[in-house]
Scaffold this motif. Structure first.
Motif, short mmCIF file in Angstrom:
data_model
loop_
_atom_site.label_atom_id
_atom_site.label_comp_id
_atom_site.label_asym_id
_atom_site.label_seq_id
_atom_site.Cartn_x
_atom_site.Cartn_y
_atom_site.Cartn_z
N LEU A 46 -2.17 34.35 -23.33
CA LEU A 46 -2.66 32.84 -22.90
C LEU A 46 -2.16 31.95 -23.44
O LEU A 46 -1.74 30.88 -23.04
N TRP A 47 -2.20 31.90 -24.81
CA TRP A 47 -1.77 30.87 -25.91
C TRP A 47 -0.17 30.71 -25.73
O TRP A 47 -0.06 29.43 -25.55
N LEU A 48 0.18 31.82 -25.74
CA LEU A 48 1.86 31.74 -25.36
C LEU A 48 2.36 31.11 -23.86
O LEU A 48 3.09 30.39 -23.94
N ALA A 49 1.38 31.42 -23.01
CA ALA A 49 1.59 30.81 -21.60
C ALA A 49 1.51 29.35 -21.68
O ALA A 49 2.24 28.50 -21.01
N ALA A 56 6.60 23.56 -23.47
CA ALA A 56 8.05 23.62 -23.08
C ALA A 56 8.55 23.24 -21.82
O ALA A 56 9.75 23.16 -21.39
N LYS A 57 7.61 23.18 -20.74
CA LYS A 57 7.93 22.73 -19.34
C LYS A 57 8.79 23.84 -18.69
O LYS A 57 9.59 23.20 -17.75
N ILE A 58 8.40 24.87 -18.88
CA ILE A 58 9.22 25.85 -18.47
C ILE A 58 8.26 26.31 -16.73
O ILE A 58 7.38 26.18 -17.15
N PRO A 59 9.29 26.21 -15.80
CA PRO A 59 8.40 26.23 -14.23
C PRO A 59 7.53 27.46 -14.46
O PRO A 59 7.85 28.75 -14.72
N ALA A 60 6.31 27.42 -13.94
CA ALA A 60 5.36 28.34 -13.94
C ALA A 60 5.87 29.69 -13.12
O ALA A 60 5.65 30.83 -13.25
N LYS A 61 6.57 29.26 -12.07
CA LYS A 61 6.96 30.25 -11.08
C LYS A 61 8.13 31.10 -11.81
O LYS A 61 7.91 32.59 -11.61
N ILE A 62 8.91 30.56 -12.61
CA ILE A 62 10.00 31.51 -13.38
C ILE A 62 9.17 32.15 -14.19
O ILE A 62 9.66 33.40 -14.09
N TYR A 63 8.30 31.58 -15.01
CA TYR A 63 7.62 32.57 -16.02
C TYR A 63 6.82 33.83 -15.20
O TYR A 63 6.81 34.93 -15.95
N ALA A 64 6.14 33.27 -14.18
CA ALA A 64 5.44 34.44 -13.66
C ALA A 64 6.38 35.52 -13.00
O ALA A 64 6.09 36.68 -13.12
#
Length: 265
Positions: A46-49, A56-64
């Protein structure tokens, strides 16, 4: 996806942080996540998310979507861990480990309690360690990883092999995508037989084009007086952040204390 990741890693909001700080942070979390309790592993994930999506503002959809990859591997391994089989005449011997069971002819098929615990531990560990690797993948450009490895006195042969492999991964992926697109436009992959023939053509063309690319790179290096070591220019424009450094150190200390308490119990 690979081009998107390469673009995100150069435009993320943690780009200005020194790469050695981010790599050290991920390495410490990787070690803690490998041997800690499942609830600590969940906290690390969770912390890394928060770091990846929030800072870092990486899109949540891409990370998921990226997290679906370890989840798919976990799902394929769950049946082997969860299902147990024994002879129907010996079903009473495995009752303490049975969650649910059914007799099918001479066989007793059951869901294992121990297997479920192992599957849960594997899921928590895989999610945590993959999150550490994604943090590096999405926030540290590969050129900077190579620079850190050179500073750590890693053998130049290993560093150069990593650089060439990274270069060829993108080249192969792009070439394969172009070939498959061209085949689809000409009626490829319409039936099982045509699919096999198209796949064989893609593999053979990939080998030919890879060898051709290797020849071109070799000629290019020789024309530039290659001396046995690849020289990569690296601009040092990083700036440490007191706020991020403090959060990382304090958070890692708290996680280390939690891991120590877990093993002390």
């Amino acid at each position: 996806m690979h081009h998107q990741i390469d673009s995100l890693v150069y435009t993320n909001r943690l780009r200005h942080l020194p790469p050695e700080h981010k790599l050290s942070f991920a390495a410490v979390l990787f070690i803690l996540g490998y041997g800690s309790a499942p609830w600590v592993q969940g906290a690390i994930a969770l912390w890394l998310a928060v770091w990846i999506v929030g800072y870092a503002k990486i899109p949540a959809k891409i990370y998921a979507r990226l997290l679906l990859l370890p989840l798919s591997f976990w799902l394929t391994s769950v049946p082997a861990l969860l299902l147990g089989v024994t002879a129907a005449s010996r079903w009473s011997a495995v009752q303490p480990d049975v969650m649910q069971g059914v007799v099918i002819g001479p066989v007793y098929l059951y869901l294992s309690v121990q297997g479920w615990q192992q599957a849960s531990e594997v899921f928590a560990r895989a999610l945590t360690l993959t999150s550490c690797l994604y943090f590096i993948l999405l926030t540290v450009p590969f050129v900077e990883i190579l620079w850190v490895l050179r500073q750590l006195r890693c053998p130049s042969l290993m560093v150069e092999l990593l650089a060439l492999m990274y270069r060829f991964i993108f080249m192969l992926a792009e070439t394969a995508t172009d070939l498959v697109t061209a085949q689809r436009s000409r009626g490829g992959y319409l039936s099982w037989r045509v699919r096999l023939r198209s796949l064989g053509l893609v593999v053979s063309q990939l080998v030919v084009r890879t060898l051709d690319s290797y020849r071109q790179i070799s000629l290019g290096l020789q024309s530039r007086n290659f001396t046995g070591e690849l020289q990569v220019w690296h601009a040092r424009r990083h700036k440490p952040s007191w706020r991020y450094s403090t959060e990382a150190v304090v958070g890692c200390l708290l996680l280390a204390i939690a891991t120590g308490i877990y093993y002390a119990d």
